[in-house]
Motif scaffolding. Structure first.
Motif, PDB file in Angstrom:
ATOM      1  N   GLY A 181      13.575   4.331   9.339  1.00 13.48           N
ATOM      2  CA  GLY A 181      13.018   2.989   9.325  1.00 13.48           C
ATOM      3  C   GLY A 181      11.934   2.887   8.276  1.00 13.48           C
ATOM      4  O   GLY A 181      11.412   3.892   7.783  1.00 13.48           O
ATOM      5  N   GLU A 182      11.541   1.674   7.950  1.00 16.83           N
ATOM      6  CA  GLU A 182      10.595   1.435   6.862  1.00 16.83           C
ATOM      7  C   GLU A 182       9.204   1.090   7.385  1.00 16.83           C
ATOM      8  O   GLU A 182       8.529   0.232   6.834  1.00 16.83           O
ATOM      9  CB  GLU A 182      11.117   0.286   5.983  1.00 16.83           C
ATOM     10  CG  GLU A 182      12.495   0.504   5.397  1.00 16.83           C
ATOM     11  CD  GLU A 182      12.534   1.725   4.481  1.00 16.83           C
ATOM     12  OE1 GLU A 182      11.523   1.975   3.777  1.00 16.83           O
ATOM     13  OE2 GLU A 182      13.558   2.425   4.496  1.00 16.83           O
ATOM     14  N   PHE A 183       8.780   1.724   8.448  1.00 14.84           N
ATOM     15  CA  PHE A 183       7.544   1.317   9.110  1.00 14.84           C
ATOM     16  C   PHE A 183       6.315   2.119   8.703  1.00 14.84           C
ATOM     17  O   PHE A 183       5.197   1.717   9.003  1.00 14.84           O
ATOM     18  CB  PHE A 183       7.721   1.419  10.637  1.00 14.84           C
ATOM     19  CG  PHE A 183       8.103   2.792  11.116  1.00 14.84           C
ATOM     20  CD1 PHE A 183       7.142   3.758  11.367  1.00 14.84           C
ATOM     21  CD2 PHE A 183       9.438   3.107  11.318  1.00 14.84           C
ATOM     22  CE1 PHE A 183       7.505   5.022  11.806  1.00 14.84           C
ATOM     23  CE2 PHE A 183       9.811   4.364  11.773  1.00 14.84           C
ATOM     24  CZ  PHE A 183       8.838   5.334  12.007  1.00 14.84           C
ATOM     25  N   LEU A 184       6.478   3.242   7.993  1.00 19.12           N
ATOM     26  CA  LEU A 184       5.327   4.113   7.736  1.00 19.12           C
ATOM     27  C   LEU A 184       4.323   3.525   6.745  1.00 19.12           C
ATOM     28  O   LEU A 184       3.125   3.797   6.852  1.00 19.12           O
ATOM     29  CB  LEU A 184       5.797   5.477   7.223  1.00 19.12           C
ATOM     30  CG  LEU A 184       6.223   6.491   8.284  1.00 19.12           C
ATOM     31  CD1 LEU A 184       6.557   7.826   7.640  1.00 19.12           C
ATOM     32  CD2 LEU A 184       5.148   6.680   9.341  1.00 19.12           C
ATOM     33  N   GLY A 185       4.790   2.746   5.813  1.00 18.46           N
ATOM     34  CA  GLY A 185       3.873   2.153   4.842  1.00 18.46           C
ATOM     35  C   GLY A 185       3.092   3.205   4.090  1.00 18.46           C
ATOM     36  O   GLY A 185       3.653   4.157   3.548  1.00 18.46           O
TER      37      GLY A 185
END
Length: 536
Positions: free
Chosen positions: A394-398
Motif C-alpha cells: 500500500g502507499e500509506f508510508l509517505g
C-alpha cells in the motif's frame, strides 16, 4: 442452570425483533433435525454435510471409554506428556478444554522454527504426539508429524507407539496412518473443523492429557433439549439474535472474560464466529478483550460487548447500570460450546450467509504454496530502524522513517468503522508478552484491535480478513529465524514455511485492497523493547 444469558440495550432490542420469527419458523428444531435449507438454496449442499455437531454428544459417547483406556495404557508405559499438532479448530478447542480443567497439554499450532524446536526438546522420552487434521493434508500438521517422526527415530523410539492420529475417515492421513500401523481415531465427517469441539478432535487430545471428557459431554447434554425447542427461552436463539440482529449491525463483538472459570474461551469463539460469518462483505468480527481494554471506555457504536461471567443473573443484578447494553453469559464449558455453535449458525441465517463454508481461507494457502514453489528472493525493506525491518503493501508510508512513524501511518488508514488486526508470526511460547501490543494499538487507534498468532489465525479469523467488510488494516510482526528446523522429505524448512505463510497472506490481503505493514525483528528478544516503544 448449565447456561444463563442476559441481554439489554441494543442486544435486547435485537432479540425482541428476531426471536418471534425464529420461533415461528421452527429454526431451532430444524437445526437439530439437520435441515440444510435454513441458509438458502446456495448453502444446501454444504449444510447437508456440516450439521453433525448437533449430534456430537451421542456420537462421541463411545469414544470416552476408548480414550480413557488408551490414556491408562500410555501412562502405564510412562508416557505422560501429550503434544497436540493441529491448527484452527483442531487445536483451539483442546487448548480451552485442558486449560479450563487445569490439565497440561502442549499445543503445537505453529511453524515458527524456534517454537517447533522447543517442543521437540521437551521430554521427548515421555511424549505422545496427537496429530489432528480433518482433511489430512494440512501443511503445518503434516510438517509437524514428519519432524516428530524423525526425532523419535533419531532417539531410537518407534514412532508407531508414540503418534496417534485424529482425522476424517478416508482422508489421505487416515489411509497412510493405518498403512503405517498408527492408532487412528476417526471423527464424524459431517462436522466442520470449527464446530468440532465435542467430537474426536476436541476429546481425544484432551482426554489423553487427563481431562474427564465424559463430564464435558454431560455438560453439553444438559443444554441439548433447551436448544432444540422452538420457544423464546432458547439460549441459542437469544444469543444468535443478540449478536447478529442489531440495527445498525454492531459487527464488532467484544469478548470479555470477567470472572468466568473458563480459560481462553474467547479465542475459541473468535475462530468460530469470524470464520463462519466473515464472507460476502459482511460478518461479525470477534475482538478478544480484557476487563481494562481501551475499547470498553470508547463507547464505540459498532462494538457489542459480551461478558463471560460466573453467573449472568447475579452479575446482572449486581451491575445493572454498569453493564447496560451488554450481553452477559455464564455456564459450563460443554454447554457453552453447544450454545455458541447454535448461535453462530443462527447468526448466519440472520445475516443471510452460509455459516459452514470458508471460501477465502484457501487463498492464503495457495499463495503460500506458490511462494514455496517459486522461492522468490526476499523483498528488501523500505527502511530499517532499531533493528526492525519495515515493509509495506500500500502507499500509506509517505515520509515515514521510523517504526513509530510507520505505525502512525497505517493507523491513519483505519476508516471510521474499521478495525486493526495484528498478526504475530513469532515463537508465542518464548514471547507471550508480545500480545501486549494489542492494548497499546487500541489506545492509540481508538478502534477495535484484534491480535492473532501466526500462522494459526489463518485457519480461522483469516477468513473474515478477506471475506468480511473491507475496513481492516493489518500489522504483521515477524522474527528472523535464528536457526532452522528441517522438515523430513520436504523441500522447505520450517523457517521458509512460516515466511511463505506470512508473505502469502500479506499478498492476498493486498490483492483485496487491504493495507499491510510488516515489521521484522532481526534480533527478536533484543528488538522487543524498541518495538513496544514504537507502539506505545
Amino acid at each position: 442452570m448449565s447456561f444463563r444469558i442476559r441481554v439489554s440495550g441494543a442486544a435486547e432490542e435485537a432479540v425482541n425483533r428476531h426471536l418471534p420469527s425464529l420461533v415461528a419458523d421452527l429454526v431451532a428444531s430444524s437445526i437439530t433435525d439437520l435441515n440444510p435449507t435454513l441458509w438458502g438454496v446456495a448453502a444446501v449442499d454444504e449444510a447437508a454435510v456440516r450439521l453433525g455437531w448437533t449430534e456430537s454428544v451421542a456420537v462421541s459417547r463411545p469414544l470416552v471409554a476408548e480414550i480413557e483406556a488408551l490414556r491408562d495404557e500410555l501412562r502405564a508405559q510412562g508416557l505422560t506428556h501429550i503434544v497436540l499438532a493441529g491448527m484452527g479448530g483442531s487445536s483451539l478447542a483442546p487448548e480451552v478444554i485442558t486449560r479450563t480443567s487445569g490439565v497440561e497439554l502442549t499445543v503445537l499450532d505453529s511453524t515458527e522454527p524456534g517454537q517447533v524446536a522447543d517442543a521437540l526438546s521437551d521430554r521427548l522420552e515421555s511424549t505422545v504426539l496427537v496429530v489432528s487434521s480433518k482433511s489430512g493434508s494440512t501443511v503445518e500438521t503434516d510438517s509437524q508429524r514428519r519432524v516428530y517422526e524423525g526425532a523419535f527415530r533419531a532417539a531410537g523410539i518407534d514412532p508407531v507407539g508414540r503418534i496417534i492420529i485424529v482425522t476424517d475417515p478416508g482422508s489421505p492421513l487416515d489411509v497412510s496412518a493405518r498403512a503405517a500401523g498408527y492408532r487412528v481415531f476417526n471423527a464424524d465427517p459431517n462436522i466442520g473443523g470449527r464446530y468440532s469441539a465435542l467430537s474426536a478432535f476436541g476429546l481425544v487430545p484432551s482426554g489423553l492429557a487427563g481431562v474427564n471428557v465424559g463430564e464435558l459431554l454431560d455438560e453439553a447434554e444438559a443444554i441439548m433439549l433447551l436448544l432444540a425447542i422452538d420457544n423464546e427461552d432458547n439460549p441459542g436463539l437469544i444469543l444468535g439474535s443478540a449478536i447478529a440482529g442489531t440495527i445498525p449491525l454492531r459487527d464488532k463483538l467484544g469478548l470479555v472474560p470477567d470472572g468466568t472459570h473458563l480459560v481462553g474461551f474467547p479465542d475459541w469463539v473468535e475462530q468460530l464466529i469470524a470464520e463462519s460469518t466473515g464472507k460476502e462483505g459482511t460478518g461479525i468480527l470477534p475482538v478478544v478483550l480484557d476487563v481494562v481494554a481501551p475499547e470498553l471506555s470508547e463507547n464505540l457504536p459498532d462494538l457489542q460487548i459480551v461478558r463471560l461471567v460466573e453467573d449472568a443473573h447475579e452479575h446482572h443484578l449486581l451491575n445493572r447500570d454498569r453493564h447496560e447494553g451488554e450481553i452477559l453469559v455464564s455456564g459450563t464449558l460443554g454447554a457453552q460450546f453447544l450454545v455458541w455453535e447454535y448461535a453462530t449458525v443462527i447468526a448466519g441465517r440472520i445475516l443471510g450467509i452460509n455459516p459452514f463454508d470458508q471460501p477465502d481461507v484457501e487463498s492464503a494457502k495457495i499463495a503460500s504454496r506458490s511462494l514455496l514453489d517459486s522461492r522468490p528472493a526476499p523483498t528488501a525493506p523500505i527502511f530499517v530502524a532499531d533493528g526492525i525491518e519495515v515493509r509495506a503493501h500500500g502507499e500509506f508510508l509517505g515520509e515515514a522513517s521510523t517504526v513509530r512513524d510507520a505505525i502512525s501511518a497505517i493507523l491513519g488508514e483505519v476508516p471510521e468503522n474499521g478495525y486493526v488486526s495484528i498478526h504475530a508470526y513469532v515463537n508465542r511460547v518464548a514471547m507471550p508478552q508480545l500480545s501486549g501490543v494489542r492494548q497499546l494499538v487500541a489506545a492509540r487507534a481508538g478502534r477495535p484491535v484484534t491480535f492473532g498468532w501466526g500462522p494459526r489465525f489463518l485457519h480461522s479469523t483469516g477468513q473474515f480478513h478477506k471475506g468480511g467488510p473491507a475496513v481492516g488494516v493489518f500489522i504483521q510482526i515477524l522474527q528472523a529465524s535464528e536457526f532452522e528446523v528441517v522438515i523430513p522429505e520436504r523441500p522447505f524448512t520450517f523457517g521458509e514455511l512460516i515466511a511463505a505463510q506470512a508473505a502469502g497472506d500479506a499478498n492476498v490481503l493486498a490483492d483485496h485492497g487491504r493495507p499491510v505493514l510488516t515489521l521484522t525483528l532481526t534480533h527478536p528478544e533484543a528488538d522487543l523493547t524498541s518495538l513496544f516503544e514504537a507502539f506505545n
